[in-house]
Design an enzyme around this catalytic site. Structure first.
Site, PDB file in Angstrom:
ATOM      1  N   HIS A   1      -5.182  -2.712   7.209  1.00 42.05           N
ATOM      2  CA  HIS A   1      -5.621  -1.444   6.646  1.00 42.05           C
ATOM      3  C   HIS A   1      -6.909  -1.650   5.844  1.00 42.05           C
ATOM      4  CE1 HIS A   1      -1.472  -0.170   7.540  1.00 42.05           C
ATOM      5  NE2 HIS A   1      -1.958   1.062   7.517  1.00 42.05           N
TER       6      HIS A   1
ATOM      7  N   LYS B   1      -6.324   0.271   0.265  1.00 44.11           N
ATOM      8  CA  LYS B   1      -4.898   0.548   0.339  1.00 44.11           C
ATOM      9  C   LYS B   1      -4.146  -0.284  -0.699  1.00 44.11           C
ATOM     10  CE  LYS B   1      -1.003   1.003   3.544  1.00 44.11           C
ATOM     11  NZ  LYS B   1      -0.732   2.392   3.111  1.00 44.11           N
TER      12      LYS B   1
END
Length: 250
Positions: free
Chosen positions: A138, A142
Protein backbone atom coordinates in the site's frame (compact mmCIF):
# COMPACT_ATOMS: atom_id res chain seq x y z
CA UNK A 1 -34.91 7.18 -15.80
CA UNK A 2 -36.42 4.72 -13.34
CA UNK A 3 -39.25 5.93 -11.08
CA UNK A 4 -37.90 3.82 -8.20
CA UNK A 5 -37.05 5.87 -5.09
CA UNK A 6 -33.42 6.85 -4.77
CA UNK A 7 -31.29 5.53 -1.91
CA UNK A 8 -30.68 8.32 0.60
CA UNK A 9 -26.99 8.38 1.58
CA UNK A 10 -24.94 10.27 4.15
CA UNK A 11 -21.13 10.31 3.86
CA UNK A 12 -19.14 10.18 7.12
CA UNK A 13 -15.45 11.03 6.75
CA UNK A 14 -16.12 13.25 3.75
CA UNK A 15 -12.78 15.11 3.82
CA UNK A 16 -10.65 11.98 3.40
CA UNK A 17 -9.59 10.54 0.05
CA UNK A 18 -12.31 7.90 0.09
CA UNK A 19 -14.85 10.39 1.42
CA UNK A 20 -14.16 12.82 -1.41
CA UNK A 21 -14.43 10.02 -3.95
CA UNK A 22 -17.73 8.87 -2.44
CA UNK A 23 -19.18 12.39 -2.54
CA UNK A 24 -18.22 12.80 -6.20
CA UNK A 25 -19.59 9.44 -7.31
CA UNK A 26 -22.74 9.72 -5.19
CA UNK A 27 -23.54 13.03 -6.89
CA UNK A 28 -23.07 11.37 -10.28
CA UNK A 29 -25.31 8.36 -9.49
CA UNK A 30 -28.99 8.88 -10.47
CA UNK A 31 -30.02 6.16 -7.99
CA UNK A 32 -28.43 7.99 -5.02
CA UNK A 33 -29.65 11.05 -3.12
CA UNK A 34 -26.78 12.52 -1.09
CA UNK A 35 -28.52 14.01 1.95
CA UNK A 36 -25.55 15.18 4.05
CA UNK A 37 -21.79 14.91 4.57
CA UNK A 38 -20.02 14.80 7.94
CA UNK A 39 -16.38 14.90 8.91
CA UNK A 40 -14.18 15.19 11.99
CA UNK A 41 -15.66 17.75 14.36
CA UNK A 42 -19.20 17.38 13.03
CA UNK A 43 -21.79 15.96 15.42
CA UNK A 44 -23.03 12.49 14.52
CA UNK A 45 -26.37 13.48 16.05
CA UNK A 46 -27.04 15.44 12.84
CA UNK A 47 -27.91 12.11 11.23
CA UNK A 48 -31.15 12.06 13.23
CA UNK A 49 -32.55 14.47 10.64
CA UNK A 50 -32.32 11.75 7.97
CA UNK A 51 -34.07 8.59 9.24
CA UNK A 52 -34.02 5.79 6.70
CA UNK A 53 -30.76 6.98 5.14
CA UNK A 54 -27.64 4.83 4.79
CA UNK A 55 -24.48 6.29 6.34
CA UNK A 56 -21.32 5.28 4.48
CA UNK A 57 -18.16 5.78 6.50
CA UNK A 58 -14.45 5.47 5.78
CA UNK A 59 -13.00 7.28 8.77
CA UNK A 60 -11.29 5.96 11.91
CA UNK A 61 -12.05 3.41 14.63
CA UNK A 62 -13.35 6.21 16.88
CA UNK A 63 -15.47 7.57 14.02
CA UNK A 64 -16.88 4.11 13.36
CA UNK A 65 -17.73 3.67 17.02
CA UNK A 66 -19.39 7.09 17.19
CA UNK A 67 -21.53 6.33 14.15
CA UNK A 68 -22.51 2.88 15.46
CA UNK A 69 -23.56 4.36 18.79
CA UNK A 70 -25.87 6.98 17.24
CA UNK A 71 -27.22 5.00 14.25
CA UNK A 72 -30.00 3.03 16.02
CA UNK A 73 -31.58 6.11 17.61
CA UNK A 74 -31.13 8.11 14.39
CA UNK A 75 -32.71 5.32 12.35
CA UNK A 76 -29.87 5.12 9.82
CA UNK A 77 -28.18 2.05 8.38
CA UNK A 78 -24.38 1.70 8.24
CA UNK A 79 -21.93 0.79 5.49
CA UNK A 80 -18.47 0.76 7.07
CA UNK A 81 -15.22 0.37 5.16
CA UNK A 82 -12.88 1.52 7.93
CA UNK A 83 -10.02 -0.88 8.66
CA UNK A 84 -7.91 -1.42 11.77
CA UNK A 85 -11.00 -1.37 14.01
CA UNK A 86 -10.45 -1.84 17.73
CA UNK A 87 -12.58 -4.09 19.93
CA UNK A 88 -14.78 -1.19 21.05
CA UNK A 89 -15.69 -0.30 17.45
CA UNK A 90 -16.40 -3.93 16.56
CA UNK A 91 -18.66 -4.32 19.61
CA UNK A 92 -20.49 -1.08 18.76
CA UNK A 93 -21.17 -2.28 15.21
CA UNK A 94 -22.43 -5.64 16.46
CA UNK A 95 -24.71 -3.90 18.95
CA UNK A 96 -26.06 -1.53 16.28
CA UNK A 97 -26.81 -4.45 13.94
CA UNK A 98 -29.47 -5.67 16.37
CA UNK A 99 -31.57 -2.61 15.54
CA UNK A 100 -30.46 -1.39 12.10
CA UNK A 101 -28.83 -2.99 9.04
CA UNK A 102 -25.02 -2.89 9.22
CA UNK A 103 -22.68 -3.77 6.35
CA UNK A 104 -18.94 -4.09 6.99
CA UNK A 105 -16.08 -5.05 4.70
CA UNK A 106 -12.33 -4.62 5.03
CA UNK A 107 -12.33 -4.11 1.27
CA UNK A 108 -15.32 -2.95 -0.80
CA UNK A 109 -13.93 -4.46 -4.01
CA UNK A 110 -15.98 -7.26 -5.56
CA UNK A 111 -12.74 -8.61 -7.02
CA UNK A 112 -11.14 -8.95 -3.59
CA UNK A 113 -14.14 -10.95 -2.40
CA UNK A 114 -13.74 -13.27 -5.40
CA UNK A 115 -10.01 -13.56 -4.58
CA UNK A 116 -10.98 -14.85 -1.14
CA UNK A 117 -13.22 -17.49 -2.69
CA UNK A 118 -10.41 -18.57 -5.04
CA UNK A 119 -7.92 -18.76 -2.15
CA UNK A 120 -10.23 -21.05 -0.20
CA UNK A 121 -10.76 -23.37 -3.17
CA UNK A 122 -7.10 -23.42 -4.25
CA UNK A 123 -5.84 -24.39 -0.78
CA UNK A 124 -8.44 -27.13 -0.49
CA UNK A 125 -7.60 -28.53 -3.95
CA UNK A 126 -3.80 -28.35 -3.60
CA UNK A 127 -3.63 -29.89 -0.15
CA UNK A 128 -1.01 -29.43 2.59
CA UNK A 129 2.02 -29.84 0.34
CA UNK A 130 2.05 -26.16 -0.66
CA UNK A 131 3.52 -23.38 1.48
CA UNK A 132 1.49 -20.18 1.85
CA UNK A 133 2.92 -16.65 1.89
CA UNK A 134 0.72 -13.52 1.71
CA UNK A 135 2.22 -10.22 0.54
CA UNK A 136 0.40 -6.88 0.50
CA UNK A 137 1.52 -3.43 -0.65
CA UNK A 138 0.00 0.00 0.00
CA UNK A 139 0.94 3.68 -0.20
CA UNK A 140 3.38 5.17 2.28
CA UNK A 141 0.66 7.00 4.26
CA UNK A 142 -1.34 3.90 5.22
CA UNK A 143 -1.35 3.56 9.00
CA UNK A 144 -2.37 -0.03 9.69
CA UNK A 145 -0.13 -2.94 8.71
CA UNK A 146 -0.96 -5.59 7.75
CA UNK A 147 -3.96 -4.18 5.93
CA UNK A 148 -7.48 -5.17 6.91
CA UNK A 149 -7.84 -6.87 3.55
CA UNK A 150 -4.67 -8.90 4.12
CA UNK A 151 -5.91 -9.99 7.54
CA UNK A 152 -9.24 -11.07 6.02
CA UNK A 153 -7.51 -13.06 3.27
CA UNK A 154 -5.16 -14.59 5.84
CA UNK A 155 -8.14 -15.65 7.94
CA UNK A 156 -9.64 -17.38 4.90
CA UNK A 157 -6.32 -19.15 4.25
CA UNK A 158 -6.06 -20.23 7.89
CA UNK A 159 -9.56 -21.71 7.84
CA UNK A 160 -8.91 -23.51 4.56
CA UNK A 161 -5.57 -24.93 5.78
CA UNK A 162 -6.83 -25.76 9.26
CA UNK A 163 -5.11 -24.64 12.49
CA UNK A 164 -2.36 -22.77 10.64
CA UNK A 165 -0.65 -20.00 12.59
CA UNK A 166 -0.08 -16.55 11.10
CA UNK A 167 3.49 -15.20 11.22
CA UNK A 168 4.24 -11.58 10.32
CA UNK A 169 7.48 -11.43 8.36
CA UNK A 170 10.57 -13.24 9.65
CA UNK A 171 11.86 -13.09 13.21
CA UNK A 172 15.54 -11.99 13.07
CA UNK A 173 16.27 -13.88 16.29
CA UNK A 174 14.91 -17.15 14.96
CA UNK A 175 17.09 -18.92 12.40
CA UNK A 176 14.69 -21.62 11.29
CA UNK A 177 12.75 -22.63 8.20
CA UNK A 178 9.07 -21.79 7.94
CA UNK A 179 7.05 -24.79 9.10
CA UNK A 180 4.11 -26.28 7.22
CA UNK A 181 1.85 -25.08 10.03
CA UNK A 182 2.70 -21.41 9.40
CA UNK A 183 1.37 -18.87 6.93
CA UNK A 184 3.74 -15.98 6.31
CA UNK A 185 2.50 -12.40 5.92
CA UNK A 186 4.47 -9.42 4.66
CA UNK A 187 3.45 -5.73 4.49
CA UNK A 188 5.10 -3.35 2.00
CA UNK A 189 4.59 0.42 2.24
CA UNK A 190 5.69 3.04 -0.28
CA UNK A 191 4.80 5.44 -3.05
CA UNK A 192 1.17 5.80 -4.09
CA UNK A 193 0.21 2.12 -4.31
CA UNK A 194 -3.57 1.89 -3.90
CA UNK A 195 -3.57 -1.75 -2.87
CA UNK A 196 -1.97 -5.02 -4.05
CA UNK A 197 -2.58 -8.42 -2.42
CA UNK A 198 -0.95 -11.69 -3.50
CA UNK A 199 -1.14 -15.15 -1.99
CA UNK A 200 1.76 -17.35 -3.07
CA UNK A 201 1.03 -21.09 -3.02
CA UNK A 202 4.50 -22.60 -3.26
CA UNK A 203 5.01 -26.27 -4.05
CA UNK A 204 7.89 -28.41 -5.25
CA UNK A 205 8.51 -27.62 -8.89
CA UNK A 206 5.53 -25.29 -9.27
CA UNK A 207 3.74 -22.36 -7.69
CA UNK A 208 0.51 -20.45 -8.02
CA UNK A 209 0.13 -16.71 -7.43
CA UNK A 210 -3.36 -15.37 -6.77
CA UNK A 211 -3.28 -11.57 -7.06
CA UNK A 212 -5.62 -8.62 -6.89
CA UNK A 213 -4.35 -5.15 -7.80
CA UNK A 214 -6.41 -2.02 -7.30
CA UNK A 215 -5.54 0.59 -9.95
CA UNK A 216 -8.28 3.12 -9.22
CA UNK A 217 -9.69 4.21 -5.85
CA UNK A 218 -13.11 4.64 -7.44
CA UNK A 219 -13.70 0.90 -7.35
CA UNK A 220 -13.96 0.93 -3.53
CA UNK A 221 -16.47 3.78 -3.61
CA UNK A 222 -18.52 2.03 -6.29
CA UNK A 223 -18.60 -1.08 -4.07
CA UNK A 224 -19.71 0.95 -1.04
CA UNK A 225 -22.48 2.68 -2.99
CA UNK A 226 -23.66 -0.66 -4.35
CA UNK A 227 -23.71 -1.98 -0.78
CA UNK A 228 -25.73 1.05 0.37
CA UNK A 229 -28.38 0.50 -2.30
CA UNK A 230 -28.69 -3.15 -1.34
CA UNK A 231 -28.62 -2.51 2.40
CA UNK A 232 -31.44 0.04 2.22
CA UNK A 233 -33.93 -2.81 1.63
CA UNK A 234 -32.58 -5.22 4.27
CA UNK A 235 -33.84 -5.90 7.82
CA UNK A 236 -31.57 -5.31 10.85
CA UNK A 237 -28.55 -7.59 10.90
CA UNK A 238 -24.82 -7.71 10.24
CA UNK A 239 -23.96 -8.19 6.56
CA UNK A 240 -20.82 -8.49 4.44
CA UNK A 241 -19.63 -9.01 0.89
CA UNK A 242 -20.73 -12.64 0.96
CA UNK A 243 -24.32 -11.42 1.23
CA UNK A 244 -24.00 -8.72 -1.44
CA UNK A 245 -22.17 -10.56 -4.20
CA UNK A 246 -24.59 -12.57 -6.30
CA UNK A 247 -27.64 -11.03 -4.64
CA UNK A 248 -28.28 -8.76 -7.61
CA UNK A 249 -26.64 -7.70 -10.84
CA UNK A 250 -24.09 -4.87 -10.53
Amino acid sequence: MSDAPRTRVAIVGSAGKMGQTLVRLANEDPEIELVTVLDQGDAMSALAAFPGAVAIEFSSPSGTRGLAEIAPSAGVSIVSGTTGLDDAAVRALDEASRKVPVFTAANMSIGVHVLGVLIERAIAMLGPGFDLELVEAHHRRKVDAPSGTALKLASIAQSARGAASLVHGRRPDLRAARSREEIGMHAVRGGDVIGDHTLYLLGDGERLELTHRATNRDLFAHGALRAAKWLSTQPPGHYGMEHLVGSASP
